[in-house]
Design an enzyme around this catalytic site. Structure first.
Site, short mmCIF file in Angstrom:
data_model
loop_
_atom_site.label_atom_id
_atom_site.label_comp_id
_atom_site.label_asym_id
_atom_site.label_seq_id
_atom_site.Cartn_x
_atom_site.Cartn_y
_atom_site.Cartn_z
N GLY A 149 0.83 -1.20 0.00
CA GLY A 149 0.00 0.00 0.00
C GLY A 149 0.86 1.25 0.00
O GLY A 149 1.87 1.30 0.70
N ARG B 25 13.31 10.26 -3.07
CA ARG B 25 14.16 11.44 -3.36
C ARG B 25 15.49 11.36 -2.62
O ARG B 25 16.56 11.62 -3.17
CB ARG B 25 13.38 12.70 -2.96
CG ARG B 25 14.16 14.00 -3.02
CD ARG B 25 13.21 15.12 -2.61
NE ARG B 25 13.84 16.42 -2.54
CZ ARG B 25 14.41 16.92 -1.45
NH1 ARG B 25 14.45 16.20 -0.33
NH2 ARG B 25 14.93 18.13 -1.48
N ARG C 161 0.63 -4.69 -5.03
CA ARG C 161 0.69 -5.80 -4.07
C ARG C 161 0.94 -7.04 -4.91
O ARG C 161 0.18 -7.33 -5.83
CB ARG C 161 -0.65 -5.95 -3.36
CG ARG C 161 -0.99 -4.76 -2.47
CD ARG C 161 -2.08 -5.15 -1.49
NE ARG C 161 -2.57 -3.99 -0.76
CZ ARG C 161 -1.96 -3.44 0.27
NH1 ARG C 161 -0.82 -3.93 0.70
NH2 ARG C 161 -2.49 -2.41 0.88
N GLY D 70 5.90 -2.33 3.51
CA GLY D 70 5.53 -2.91 4.80
C GLY D 70 6.07 -4.33 4.96
O GLY D 70 7.01 -4.72 4.26
N ASP D 71 5.45 -5.11 5.86
CA ASP D 71 6.04 -6.41 6.18
C ASP D 71 6.04 -7.38 5.00
O ASP D 71 6.99 -8.14 4.82
CB ASP D 71 5.42 -7.03 7.45
CG ASP D 71 3.94 -7.28 7.30
OD1 ASP D 71 3.33 -6.75 6.35
OD2 ASP D 71 3.39 -8.01 8.15
N THR E 170 4.51 2.37 5.46
CA THR E 170 3.12 1.91 5.56
C THR E 170 2.40 2.81 6.56
O THR E 170 2.99 3.19 7.59
CB THR E 170 3.01 0.44 6.03
OG1 THR E 170 1.65 0.20 6.45
CG2 THR E 170 3.93 0.10 7.18
N ASP F 100 0.14 1.88 8.47
CA ASP F 100 -0.39 1.07 9.57
C ASP F 100 0.43 1.13 10.87
O ASP F 100 -0.09 0.81 11.93
CB ASP F 100 -0.49 -0.41 9.15
CG ASP F 100 -1.47 -0.61 8.00
OD1 ASP F 100 -2.35 0.25 7.82
OD2 ASP F 100 -1.35 -1.62 7.29
N ASP G 83 2.58 -0.94 11.84
CA ASP G 83 2.44 -2.27 12.41
C ASP G 83 3.74 -3.07 12.44
O ASP G 83 3.72 -4.28 12.57
CB ASP G 83 1.37 -3.06 11.63
CG ASP G 83 1.69 -3.16 10.14
OD1 ASP G 83 2.62 -2.49 9.67
OD2 ASP G 83 0.99 -3.91 9.45
N ARG H 126 -5.25 -2.56 9.39
CA ARG H 126 -5.26 -4.04 9.40
C ARG H 126 -5.44 -4.55 10.82
O ARG H 126 -6.39 -4.18 11.47
CB ARG H 126 -3.95 -4.60 8.83
CG ARG H 126 -3.84 -4.47 7.36
CD ARG H 126 -2.60 -5.18 6.88
NE ARG H 126 -2.30 -4.75 5.53
CZ ARG H 126 -2.86 -5.27 4.45
NH1 ARG H 126 -3.75 -6.23 4.56
NH2 ARG H 126 -2.55 -4.82 3.26
N HIS I 248 -22.37 15.15 21.59
CA HIS I 248 -21.62 14.45 20.54
C HIS I 248 -20.97 13.21 21.15
O HIS I 248 -20.76 13.14 22.37
CB HIS I 248 -20.55 15.37 19.93
CG HIS I 248 -19.52 15.79 20.91
ND1 HIS I 248 -19.56 17.01 21.55
CD2 HIS I 248 -18.44 15.14 21.41
CE1 HIS I 248 -18.53 17.10 22.39
NE2 HIS I 248 -17.85 15.97 22.32
N GLU J 165 -10.33 -1.08 11.71
CA GLU J 165 -10.95 -2.01 10.75
C GLU J 165 -10.75 -3.49 11.09
O GLU J 165 -11.53 -4.33 10.67
CB GLU J 165 -10.41 -1.74 9.34
CG GLU J 165 -8.93 -2.05 9.19
CD GLU J 165 -8.39 -1.88 7.79
OE1 GLU J 165 -9.15 -1.62 6.85
OE2 GLU J 165 -7.16 -2.01 7.62
O1 F6P Z 1 -1.51 -1.53 4.63
C1 F6P Z 1 -2.12 -0.32 4.33
C2 F6P Z 1 -3.61 -0.48 4.17
O2 F6P Z 1 -4.16 0.77 3.87
C3 F6P Z 1 -4.34 -1.11 5.36
O3 F6P Z 1 -4.55 -0.21 6.41
C4 F6P Z 1 -5.60 -1.59 4.71
O4 F6P Z 1 -6.16 -2.65 5.43
C5 F6P Z 1 -5.13 -2.04 3.36
O5 F6P Z 1 -3.90 -1.36 3.12
C6 F6P Z 1 -6.07 -1.77 2.23
O6 F6P Z 1 -5.52 -2.35 1.11
P1 F6P Z 1 -5.98 -2.04 -0.38
O7 F6P Z 1 -5.55 -0.67 -0.72
O8 F6P Z 1 -5.26 -3.06 -1.19
O9 F6P Z 1 -7.46 -2.16 -0.39
#
Ligand code: F6P
Length: 319
Positions: free
Chosen positions: A11, A21, A72, A102-103, A125, A127, A129, A171, A215, A222
């Site tokens: 991502g 750069r 990906r 990312g990983d 990333t 995330d 993570d 994630r 509020h 997610e």
């Molecule tokens: O890893 C980054 C991320 O944005 C996550 O937070 C999310 O779950 C995922 O990628 C969404 O992936 P895609 O853009 O392939 O739908």
């Protein structure tokens, strides 16, 4: 070492351009040729390469996304992908590779390194993570985006006396929800690392309403549960109307914040310097405001722990 290559994978994350750069300009400064590989590992297997110059990375420091584009490619690791990629790199006279991602991207980097292509990982990333580094490139920009969105949702939440469930990315990592929740004053933060209790959340909604609060914002990561079902259940159990807002891919775009620009610039430079000093198979990270590096497979294995002090503080502040 004469020629190095750089790719972005997985991502996209704000700040990837700043890292590219830095790799290009620091590489050229040290007399290296720098090749950009388009569309991550997919482009690598197709030989989609471009010569990078100082000017090919001008005016990108402030831009979100990645000028090299990304993909990906889970299938990269199957059917002889890494072996084919290593051959292509060797045929093109590329001595070393820098992978920004990312990983999943780091796993590919490790395979290439084991096949004799000196490779360095740079964590890109939103995330956050990857447990071996305090921060990944893009995370701070993503939480800034969530903070702005929550500010706007709070206006409409107050006007209508409605609750908002705001689903954010990450994630299986709750960092975006937690950090964004703290900086935007969310009433509840729900993350994959900590079990939630719907009855408890409803009690906090009702208590808030009884205190005259008009509020109520809940940040839901997610990775926890189905956000639609969660919102419906919340409405039913609390007796107050709730709406769901999914911020989605807005979190991945936008101009990187000052922090992400600085982090990406330093990490990109560090990756080049490590290669120059004969180091490879490592990932660049930051710990306590100091850059460090760790073997890639070890880095992938470091469990990402939620900052429980911050989580508890979020709960205290929202009471
Ligand atoms: O890893 C980054 C991320 O944005 C996550 O937070 C999310 O779950 C995922 O990628 C969404 O992936 P895609 O853009 O392939 O739908």
């Amino acid at each position: 070492m004469k020629r190095i290559a750089v790719l972005t994978s997985g991502g996209d994350a704000p700040g990837m351009n700043a890292a590219i750069r830095s790799v290009v300009r620091v590489g050229i400064y040290h007399g290296l040729e720098v090749i950009g590989i388009r569309r991550g590992y997919e482009g690598l297997l197709e030989g989609d390469f471009v010569e990078m110059t100082r000017s090919s990375v001008s005016d990108i420091l402030q831009r979100g996304g990645t000028i090299l584009q990304t993909a990906r490619s889970p299938e990269f690791q199957e059917n002889g992908g890494p072996e084919k990629a290593a051959r292509i790199l060797q045929d093109r006279g590329i001595d070393s590779l820098i992978v920004i991602g990312g990983d999943g991207s780091f796993k590919g980097a490790k395979l290439l390194n084991d096949l004799g292509i000196p490779t360095i990982g740079v964590p890109g990333t939103i995330d956050n993570d990857l447990g071996y580094t305090d921060y990944t490139i893009g995370f701070y920009t993503a939480i800034e985006t969530v903070m702005e969105a929550v500010g706007k949702l709070r206006d409409t939440s107050s006007s209508h006396g409605r609750m908002f469930v705001v689903e954010v990315m990450g994630r299986n990592c709750g960092d975006i929800a937690l950090y964004a929740g703290v900086i935007s004053g969310a009433e509840n933060v729900i993350v994959p690392e900590v079990d939630y209790d719907m009855a408890e959340i409803c009690r906090s909604v009702i208590q808030g309403q009884e205190r005259g609060k008009n509020h109520h914002i809940i940040l839901l990561s997610e990775g926890v549960t189905d956000a639609n079902a969660f919102t419906k259940e919340l409405s039913e159990c609390s007796g107050y109307p709730a709406r769901l807002a999914v911020i989605g891919h807005l979190q991945r775009g936008g101009s990187p914040t000052a922090f992400d620009r600085l982090l990406a610039t330093q990490m990109g430079a560090k990756a080049v310097e490590l290669l120059i000093h004969g180091k490879s198979g490592v990932a660049v990270g930051i710990r306590g405001n100091k850059l460090h590096c760790m073997e890639i497979d070890e880095a992938i294995g470091v469990r990402d722990r939620l900052n429980m002090n911050l989580y508890e503080l979020a709960e205290i502040l929202a009471k």
